[in-house]
Design an enzyme around this catalytic site. Structure first.
Site, PDB file in Angstrom:
ATOM      1  N   GLY A 118       0.790  -1.221   0.000  1.00  0.00           N
ATOM      2  CA  GLY A 118       0.000   0.000   0.000  1.00  0.00           C
ATOM      3  C   GLY A 118       0.824   1.273   0.000  1.00  0.00           C
ATOM      4  N   SER A 119       2.152   1.173  -0.075  1.00  0.00           N
ATOM      5  CA  SER A 119       3.009   2.358   0.022  1.00  0.00           C
ATOM      6  C   SER A 119       3.009   3.160  -1.269  1.00  0.00           C
ATOM      7  CB  SER A 119       4.437   1.930   0.371  1.00  0.00           C
ATOM      8  OG  SER A 119       4.936   1.001  -0.583  1.00  0.00           O
TER       9      SER A 119
ATOM     10  N   LYS B  78      -1.308  -0.595 -12.788  1.00  0.00           N
ATOM     11  CA  LYS B  78      -1.057   0.759 -12.286  1.00  0.00           C
ATOM     12  C   LYS B  78       0.163   0.784 -11.387  1.00  0.00           C
ATOM     13  CE  LYS B  78      -3.712   2.926  -9.181  1.00  0.00           C
ATOM     14  NZ  LYS B  78      -4.996   3.424  -8.678  1.00  0.00           N
TER      15      LYS B  78
ATOM     16  N   LYS C 129       2.687   3.288  -8.806  1.00  0.00           N
ATOM     17  CA  LYS C 129       2.832   4.508  -8.021  1.00  0.00           C
ATOM     18  C   LYS C 129       4.075   5.261  -8.493  1.00  0.00           C
ATOM     19  CE  LYS C 129      -0.653   3.529  -5.288  1.00  0.00           C
ATOM     20  NZ  LYS C 129      -1.835   4.376  -5.125  1.00  0.00           N
TER      21      LYS C 129
ATOM     22  N   ASP D 256       0.055   6.790 -10.716  1.00  0.00           N
ATOM     23  CA  ASP D 256      -0.654   7.408  -9.588  1.00  0.00           C
ATOM     24  C   ASP D 256       0.354   8.125  -8.706  1.00  0.00           C
ATOM     25  OD1 ASP D 256      -2.212   8.052  -7.401  1.00  0.00           O
ATOM     26  OD2 ASP D 256      -2.861   6.002  -6.984  1.00  0.00           O
TER      27      ASP D 256
ATOM     28  N   ASN E  49      -0.573  10.187  -6.023  1.00  0.00           N
ATOM     29  CA  ASN E  49      -1.085  10.357  -4.654  1.00  0.00           C
ATOM     30  C   ASN E  49      -0.856  11.742  -4.088  1.00  0.00           C
ATOM     31  OD1 ASN E  49      -0.446   7.139  -4.752  1.00  0.00           O
ATOM     32  ND2 ASN E  49      -2.238   7.596  -3.488  1.00  0.00           N
TER      33      ASN E  49
ATOM     34  N   GLU F  39      -3.070   9.716 -11.970  1.00  0.00           N
ATOM     35  CA  GLU F  39      -4.051   9.743 -10.889  1.00  0.00           C
ATOM     36  C   GLU F  39      -3.565  10.655  -9.760  1.00  0.00           C
ATOM     37  OE1 GLU F  39      -5.966   6.399  -7.876  1.00  0.00           O
ATOM     38  OE2 GLU F  39      -5.358   5.840  -9.903  1.00  0.00           O
TER      39      GLU F  39
ATOM     40  N   GLU G 292     -10.679   9.451  -5.227  1.00  0.00           N
ATOM     41  CA  GLU G 292     -10.661   8.622  -4.024  1.00  0.00           C
ATOM     42  C   GLU G 292     -10.609   9.465  -2.756  1.00  0.00           C
ATOM     43  OE1 GLU G 292      -6.598   6.806  -2.787  1.00  0.00           O
ATOM     44  OE2 GLU G 292      -6.574   6.821  -4.967  1.00  0.00           O
TER      45      GLU G 292
ATOM     46  N   ASP H 167     -15.061   6.280  -4.356  1.00  0.00           N
ATOM     47  CA  ASP H 167     -14.534   5.417  -3.301  1.00  0.00           C
ATOM     48  C   ASP H 167     -15.700   5.065  -2.390  1.00  0.00           C
ATOM     49  OD1 ASP H 167     -11.718   4.816  -1.560  1.00  0.00           O
ATOM     50  OD2 ASP H 167     -13.509   5.162  -0.358  1.00  0.00           O
TER      51      ASP H 167
ATOM     52  N   HIS I 297     -11.980   3.523  -7.271  1.00  0.00           N
ATOM     53  CA  HIS I 297     -10.808   3.244  -6.453  1.00  0.00           C
ATOM     54  C   HIS I 297     -11.132   2.072  -5.530  1.00  0.00           C
ATOM     55  CE1 HIS I 297      -8.790   3.948  -2.424  1.00  0.00           C
ATOM     56  NE2 HIS I 297      -7.764   3.757  -3.219  1.00  0.00           N
ATOM     57  N   ALA I 298     -10.165   1.186  -5.356  1.00  0.00           N
ATOM     58  CA  ALA I 298     -10.368   0.059  -4.444  1.00  0.00           C
ATOM     59  C   ALA I 298      -9.013  -0.342  -3.873  1.00  0.00           C
ATOM     60  CB  ALA I 298     -11.031  -1.112  -5.163  1.00  0.00           C
ATOM     61  N   GLY I 299      -8.958  -1.489  -3.232  1.00  0.00           N
ATOM     62  CA  GLY I 299      -7.686  -1.974  -2.721  1.00  0.00           C
ATOM     63  C   GLY I 299      -7.587  -1.983  -1.218  1.00  0.00           C
TER      64      GLY I 299
ATOM     65  N   GLU J 188     -10.497  -1.118  -9.840  1.00  0.00           N
ATOM     66  CA  GLU J 188      -9.177  -1.440  -9.310  1.00  0.00           C
ATOM     67  C   GLU J 188      -9.242  -2.747  -8.509  1.00  0.00           C
ATOM     68  OE1 GLU J 188      -5.500   0.785  -6.966  1.00  0.00           O
ATOM     69  OE2 GLU J 188      -7.534   1.548  -6.702  1.00  0.00           O
TER      70      GLU J 188
END
Length: 451
Positions: free
Chosen positions: A27-28, A221, A223, A251, A253, A277, A306, A329, A356-358, A387
């Site tokens: 998730g980083s 996708k 980051k 993405d 963020n 994103e 999100e 989201d 958005h998901a995850g 996602e």
């Protein structure tokens, strides 16, 4: 069994559940370097004993604050009769989001809105169980007038009215049964972010990219945003594995300034990303519009949503042509009721929704929303994905199932939000057995020692 007394809400319970994902950098990203995927987990019980489960996703610290906010809303929920709520869901939703004193610490944003989402999600899970349908089918089976009765249209009338929403939903009925059959047969397409976390080593990225390629994924996708040279290297690495016929998204963020986002993406443009994103502040509508305009000649769209706090901010993004991919989201804005409004605005203005998901439970929930959109509103999945991140699903009683890069349509009644009791006992913070073990080993600091 469906008497007024039996349908009365007799309790609302909330727990702080946290999973130590920071230990593996799961998730980083450039902004969130050490997330512990977590949720505030709500259980609503009616007099018959039937329970509805809802949650809102968090990253660890602060989940306890969301729990307090949910408890502050409890008196507005307990004692209500759910059949009365569902008859005029929009009014109930407004009573939660516009309570005259609590709204001051929102309104309709931040911690109070995260709390609202968890409660509302639990109520939809309960409704679907009462009718013995998965939520996507419950939504698809509701008449247009019933859908509209769930939505608070306040502040939206300059973009969409109730009559316009009714028209769009009525149009969506044509071909609905055929699309439902296709959905049940094939599922809904998804992309994966599992190979793209910023804290992963190159070897891990290569291994995961190949794994998900072999599993049938054609959209990935990554980051970006911490180091330009590293971004270029990682995008080249992934392109070497997935090829140039597959879809790639990136993405950031929220880490960039507006001009910085434009400049940075010009360097990444040779890798043909479909979208960038969250390139800048999630509240900066005009900044996103500027970025979208600058990147359009490069064939790069802007995706965001999100972290959009409510339907009004979504309205402005859509009005300003500041996003080409709208990312609702399931737990950021106020649950399904408000999300329905965003889908309707996106449909009217011709913008694709790619949820958005995850996070904990997000895949489980958004699959229902996008399947409803396909079956009963937009009528298409072309150029759209949900996602998928392959984490924490094992803790759910009825987890999201992905086969050949498609979410399988849930068949079990509810919103797929129920977490296994043993997972609740193990990961409730800070007294769960897994946390007790990690505290004793010194892996994490025990917050109870600070009191």
């Amino acid at each position: 069994m469906s008497t007024v007394e039996n349908l009365k809400i007799i309790s609302l319970d909330v727990k702080d559940l946290r999973f130590p994902t920071s230990l593996q950098s799961d998730g980083s990203d450039a902004m969130h370097t050490d997330p512990d995927y977590s949720c505030a987990y709500v259980t609503i019980k009616i007099a018959t004993g039937l329970e509805g489960y809802g949650l809102t996703f968090t990253l660890g610290r602060g989940t306890d604050i969301v729990v307090q906010a949910i408890n502050s809303l409890k008196p507005l929920v307990v004692g209500q009769v759910v059949s009365d709520i569902y008859k005029d869901f929009a009014s109930f939703w407004r009573s939660i989001t516009s309570e005259s004193q609590l709204r001051w610490i929102g309104p309709e944003k931040g911690v109070t809105h995260l709390a609202t989402a968890a409660i509302i999600n639990a109520l939809w899970d309960l409704w679907a169980k009462l009718l013995k349908k998965p939520v996507w089918q419950l939504l698809a089976d509701l008449e247009p007038e019933q859908i509209v009765s769930c939505i608070d249209f306040r502040y939206l009338s300059n973009v969409i009215t109730k009559d316009e929403a009714l028209h769009l939903l009525t149009q969506g009925k044509f071909g609905k049964e055929q699309r439902m059959n296709i959905l049940l047969e094939k599922g809904y397409p998804c992309y994966t972010t599992q190979a793209g976390w910023l804290g992963y080593s190159d070897e891990k990225i290569k291994m995961l990219a190949q794994k998900y390629l072999d599993l049938g994924f054609n959209a990935f996708k990554l980051k970006v945003g911490r180091n330009l040279k590293e971004d270029i290297k990682r995008l080249q690495l992934v392109r070497n594995i997935i090829g140039w016929d597959k879809t790639l998204m990136v993405d950031a963020n929220q880490v960039w300034e507006v001009q910085e986002a434009i400049d940075w993406m010009k360097f990444l443009a040779p890798f043909k990303p479909l979208w960038i994103e969250e390139p800048t502040s999630p509240d900066d509508v005009l900044g996103h519009a500027q970025i979208a305009k600058a990147l359009n000649p490069l064939g790069i769209g802007v995706a965001t949503g999100e972290m959009c706090c409510n339907r009004v901010l979504f309205k402005q993004f859509l009005q300003a042509d500041a996003l080409q991919y709208c990312q609702i989201d399931s737990a950021r804005i106020g649950g399904i009721n408000e999300i329905l409004a965003v889908y309707l605005m996106a449909k009217k203005l011709g913008v694709k929704v790619c949820p958005h998901a995850g996070g904990v439970g997000l895949c489980e929930m958004v699959q229902h929303l996008q399947m409803w959109d396909y079956v009963a509103l937009s009528g298409t999945s072309e150029g759209k994905w949900v996602e998928f991140v392959d984490q924490q699903h094992e803790h759910f009683l009825h987890p999201a199932i992905v086969e050949n890069a498609h979410y399988r349509a849930p068949r079990v009644p509810g919103y797929s939000t129920e977490i296994k009791p043993e997972a609740v006992k193990a990961y409730e913070y800070p007294n769960g057995s897994e946390w007790e073990d990690m505290f004793s080993k010194g892996i994490f600091h025990d917050p109870r020692k600070d009191k």
